[in-house]
Write an enzyme that holds these catalytic residues in place. Structure first.
Site, PDB file in Angstrom:
ATOM      1  N   HIS A 138       0.861  -1.183   0.000  1.00 33.33           N
ATOM      2  CA  HIS A 138       0.000   0.000   0.000  1.00 33.33           C
ATOM      3  C   HIS A 138       0.898   1.233   0.000  1.00 33.33           C
ATOM      4  CE1 HIS A 138      -2.796   2.994   1.731  1.00 33.33           C
ATOM      5  NE2 HIS A 138      -3.796   2.192   1.402  1.00 33.33           N
ATOM      6  N   ASP A 192       2.990  -4.784   8.101  1.00 33.54           N
ATOM      7  CA  ASP A 192       1.729  -4.068   7.929  1.00 33.54           C
ATOM      8  C   ASP A 192       0.602  -5.098   7.964  1.00 33.54           C
ATOM      9  OD1 ASP A 192      -0.519  -2.703   7.123  1.00 33.54           O
ATOM     10  OD2 ASP A 192       0.299  -1.997   5.219  1.00 33.54           O
ATOM     11  N   CYS A 201      -4.847   2.684  -3.691  1.00 29.23           N
ATOM     12  CA  CYS A 201      -3.609   3.161  -3.064  1.00 29.23           C
ATOM     13  C   CYS A 201      -2.509   2.110  -3.173  1.00 29.23           C
ATOM     14  CB  CYS A 201      -3.834   3.553  -1.606  1.00 29.23           C
ATOM     15  SG  CYS A 201      -4.973   4.924  -1.395  1.00 29.23           S
TER      16      CYS A 201
END
Length: 637
Positions: free
Chosen positions: A350, A427, A591
C-alpha cells in the site's frame, strides 16, 4: 408478552410460527419411540435457529457432518452443483426429530447440540426478561453492566447453566410452510434434493453425510476449534447497516478491504462510554477519569491478547496503520538509519508502506529496494534473498495485499531479515480481520493495524513494538501525557507506550476497538478464516465463469479480495453499475498503484469479503456483473 408486543419488538408473528411448527411435526418421519405429535407441544411456540455457545454438561455431542447444497443463484443460470460449507445452522434429520421430542417441551427444556452449537426454543413470555445486547454478549468482558439495548436472547457462556430461550427477529431466514414441508420430506435428503427459496435468499439443504459436491472440500467447516459453530444468520443480525437500502435495494457490502462494518456491540459500547465514562485519562482523581482510564487500558490489554504480545507496554494506540508506519519511520528511522543503509519493501505494498520510506531515504541518503512478485502475485523469496545484505537495516512488508489479497510468507520473510541483522515491520492492516495475528510467533519488531479494518471505529489503530526497542526509540511527537518531568533545560519521557501517546488520545474509539476484538474473539478468528476461505472459493469459481472477466492476483494463498477487470468496461463504470444494484465495491487503484501496474492495469474493481457476507451476496455480485457484461439494465426492484 402479547403477540402485538412481539411484532413491535421486531419478532416473528407467533401464530405463523406456531402453524409452521405444527406442519413441521406432522411432516417428520417416525422415531424409535413412536410417532411424533402432529399438534404443537405445550409451552413451545416456535423454534429458532442455532445460537453459539459451549456444550452443556451431559448433553449429546452430535457434530453436523452433512454437506450442504447451494441453490441456483439470482438469474445467473449457474449450476446447482455448487455447495456451501458446513455450519450454516441446519441440523441433521435425527437432530430435528430429537429437537421436537416431547421432553423438549418441558420446563427443563434441554438444549441439544449440533457440533458446538445449540438448539433453543422460544418462550415469548420470557423474552423481555432476558435482555442481552448481542449473540455473543455473554462472553464479553468489556461491556459494563447492565447491558444496554436488548437485541437477542443468548446462552450464558460455557457450562450447563444456559438460558432456555432465544429470539429471532423477522427476516431471520426461517423457511415458509411449504419450504419446511419440502425440507423435511425424506426424499429431500437424497442426491436429487431440489433447492427451495425463501424470498430472495437462497436456502441451503442437507444432503446425506459423506456426499461430496464438486467445488467444496469434503471437510467443510471444522468444529472443535475452541469457538462456537459459525452461524451466518446470527452474525448478520449483529450488523445493523446490512439492513440499509441503497437505490431501493438491500445493501450488499463488498468493500471490506476499505473498511469493515460495525457490530451492535461496538456501536453500543461507544454510546455507553459517552453516556457514562467520558473523561480524559490518567490525570485526574475523580470517578469518571477512573472509569475512562480503566476502559482505555482495558482495551490495550485486549489488543495485547489479540496480538499475543508479551506485555501491554508493547501496544501503542495511534490513528491507524498509516500513522503507525510513519511513527516508526520518523522516530526509529530518523534515529538509527544513515547514508547508504538499505530498506526493503515489496511490490505488494500500500502507498502507506512506500511513501514514508521514500521520504526517509531522501532525507538520510538511504536506499529503497523492492522484492518482486510472480505472475500470480506471490513474493519471490529467491529474489528477496538476493536483496538482503549486511547493509539491510529494515524490511517492511504487508502480511496481506490490499489490492490482490495475497498472503505473504511472513514468518519466512522475518527470519531471513533477522539473519542479516535487519529489523522488520509488518503491515497487518488487511490481515487482522482474516488471520490469527501472533507477534511472538512471527518475531516481528513492529506490527501495525487499523481498528476500522477489524470491525472497530475509524481513527484508532495500533502499533505493536518490542518493549526494549520502543524504549530505545526517541518519541516522534512531544506534549502532555508522554512526559515524566519537564524543565526549560530538559525533558524526561515515560517508558513505552506512554512516550508515543502525546496529548489526548482517541479514548472512546480505543474502547470501541476493544469491543470489536471481544466480538471477533467470541466468534473465533479460526472459524472466521475457514468460513471466508470457503466463500472466497465460491466467489472465485463463479467470477471465472463470466466471459471477459480477468482476475488480478491468483495466488493459491489468498485472503478475501477479488480484484478484476472486465473487458470493454472501465472500472469506474462497473463500480457505478454495481452501486445502482445496491452492491458496494471499490473501483480504482486502491492506493497500490505499483502492484496494479505490475499486472498491466491502472485500476481494478475490488470486491472484498468479510465473515458477515454470504453466498447470496456473491450471487448478487455475479448476476449484476453478468448483466453489465451483456449490456442489460440493472435488476428490477
Amino acid at each position: 408478552m402479547h403477540t402485538s408486543e412481539l411484532s413491535d419488538a421486531g419478532l416473528p408473528d407467533v401464530d405463523i410460527l406456531t402453524r409452521m411448527v405444527n406442519q413441521l411435526f406432522s411432516a417428520l418421519p417416525s422415531s424409535a419411540s413412536g410417532e411424533l405429535p402432529s399438534a404443537a407441544l405445550p409451552g413451545v411456540q416456535a423454534p429458532v435457529g442455532l445460537l453459539p455457545g459451549g456444550f452443556p454438561a451431559g448433553a449429546p455431542d452430535a457434530p453436523i457432518s452433512a454437506t450442504l447444497a447451494v441453490p441456483e443463484s439470482f438469474g445467473s443460470g449457474l449450476p446447482l452443483s455448487e455447495a456451501a460449507p458446513q455450519g450454516f445452522g441446519l441440523p441433521t434429520e435425527a437432530q430435528l426429530q430429537e429437537r421436537i421430542a416431547p421432553r423438549a417441551a418441558l420446563q427443563q427444556t434441554a438444549p441439544l447440540t449440533a457440533g458446538a452449537a445449540l438448539f433453543y426454543f422460544l418462550e415469548p413470555e420470557r423474552v423481555a426478561e432476558q435482555a442481552v445486547s448481542s449473540v455473543v454478549q455473554s462472553k464479553f468482558s468489556g461491556f459494563p453492566s447492565p447491558v444496554p439495548n436488548p437485541l437477542a436472547v443468548v446462552p450464558s457462556s460455557h457450562g450447563s447453566d444456559f438460558l432456555k430461550v432465544g429470539a429471532a427477529p423477522a427476516g431471520f431466514g426461517l423457511p415458509s410452510d411449504s419450504e419446511l414441508l419440502a425440507l423435511l420430506t425424506p426424499s429431500q435428503f437424497g442426491m436429487s434434493a431440489a433447492p427451495q427459496r425463501s424470498g430472495n435468499a437462497p436456502f441451503y439443504f442437507l444432503r446425506q453425510p459423506g456426499v461430496q459436491v464438486p467445488g467444496w472440500p469434503a471437510s467443510g467447516l471444522q468444529s472443535g476449534t475452541g469457538a462456537a459453530a459459525f452461524d451466518i444468520n446470527l452474525v448478520r443480525r449483529d450488523f445493523p447497516i446490512l439492513q440499509e437500502r441503497v437505490n431501493g435495494r438491500q445493501l450488499v457490502w463488498l468493500d471490506n478491504a476499505a473498511t469493515t462494518q460495525k457490530p451492535n456491540c461496538v456501536i453500543e459500547r461507544l454510546k455507553y462510554f459517552y453516556q457514562h465514562e467520558n473523561s480524559n485519562i490518567h490525570r485526574a482523581a475523580h470517578e469518571l477519569a477512573a472509569r475512562a482510564t480503566d476502559a482505555y487500558e482495558g482495551a490495550r490489554e485486549k489488543v495485547r491478547g489479540f496480538l499475543n504480545a508479551a506485555s501491554a507496554n508493547e501496544i501503542v494506540f495511534v490513528r491507524g496503520a498509516t500513522e503507525a508506519i510513519n511513527l516508526v519511520a520518523q522516530s526509529w528511522g530518523r534515529q538509527y538509519l544513515g547514508k547508504d543503509d538499505e530498506i526493503i519493501i515489496s511490490w505488494l505494498e500500500h502507498h502507506a508502506n512506500i511513501v514514508p520510506w521514500q521520504q526517509l531515504c531522501a532525507e538520510k541518503g538511504a536506499k529503497l529496494k523492492v522484492i518482486p512478485v510472480d505472475d500470480n502475485g506471490q513474493i519471490v523469496l529467491d529474489e528477496y534473498a538476493k536483496l538482503l545484505s549486511p547493509k539491510t537495516r529494515l524490511v517492511s512488508f504487508t502480511q496481506v495485499s490490499n489490492a490482490l489479497g495475497t498472503i505473504t510468507p511472513a514468518k519466512k520473510i522475518i527470519d531471513m531479515a533477522h539473519d542479516v541483522g535487519a529489523k522488520v515491520l509488518v503491515d497487518g492492516a488487511q490481515a487482522v480481520s482474516h488471520l490469527r495475528a501472533d507477534v511472538q510467533y512471527l518475531d516481528c519488531d513492529w506490527y501495525a493495524f487499523s481498528g476500522h479494518k477489524v470491525f472497530g471505529p475509524t481513527g484508532i489503530g495500533v502499533l505493536y513494538g518490542k518493549e526494549a526497542l520502543l524504549n530505545e526509540t526517541q518519541p516522534w511527537q512531544g506534549g502532555g501525557n508522554m512526559i515524566k518531568d519537564v524543565t526549560f533545560e530538559h525533558t524526561q519521557y515515560h517508558q513505552a507506550p506512554g512516550r508515543f501517546e502525546a496529548g489526548t488520545g482517541n479514548i472512546a474509539d480505543a474502547v470501541g476497538l476493544g469491543a470489536a476484538i471481544d466480538y471477533v474473539n467470541c466468534i473465533g478468528i479460526d472459524a472466521i478464516n475457514q468460513y471466508e476461505h470457503q466463500l472466497l472459493l465460491y466467489a472465485t469459481g463463479l467470477l471465472k465463469t463470466i466471459p471477459g472477466l480477468r482476475l488480478i492476483g491468483t495466488a493459491p494463498d489468498k485472503a478475501s479480495v477479488l480484484s478484476f477487470v472486465l473487458e470493454g468496461f472501465k472500472t469506474e463504470e462497473v463500480g457505478a453499475a454495481l452501486s445502482r444494484d445496491g452492491i458496494a465495491v471499490r473501483s480504482g487503484h486502491h492506493c497500490a498503484q505499483p502492484i496494479l501496474r505490475r499486472f498491466g492495469v491502472e485500476s481494478s474493481v475490488r470486491p472484498s469479503l468479510a465473515f458477515y457476507n454470504n453466498c447470496a451476496d456473491v450471487d448478487a455480485l455475479v448476476s449484476s456483473v453478468r448483466r453489465i457484461k451483456s449490456g442489460r439494465n440493472s435488476a428490477p426492484h
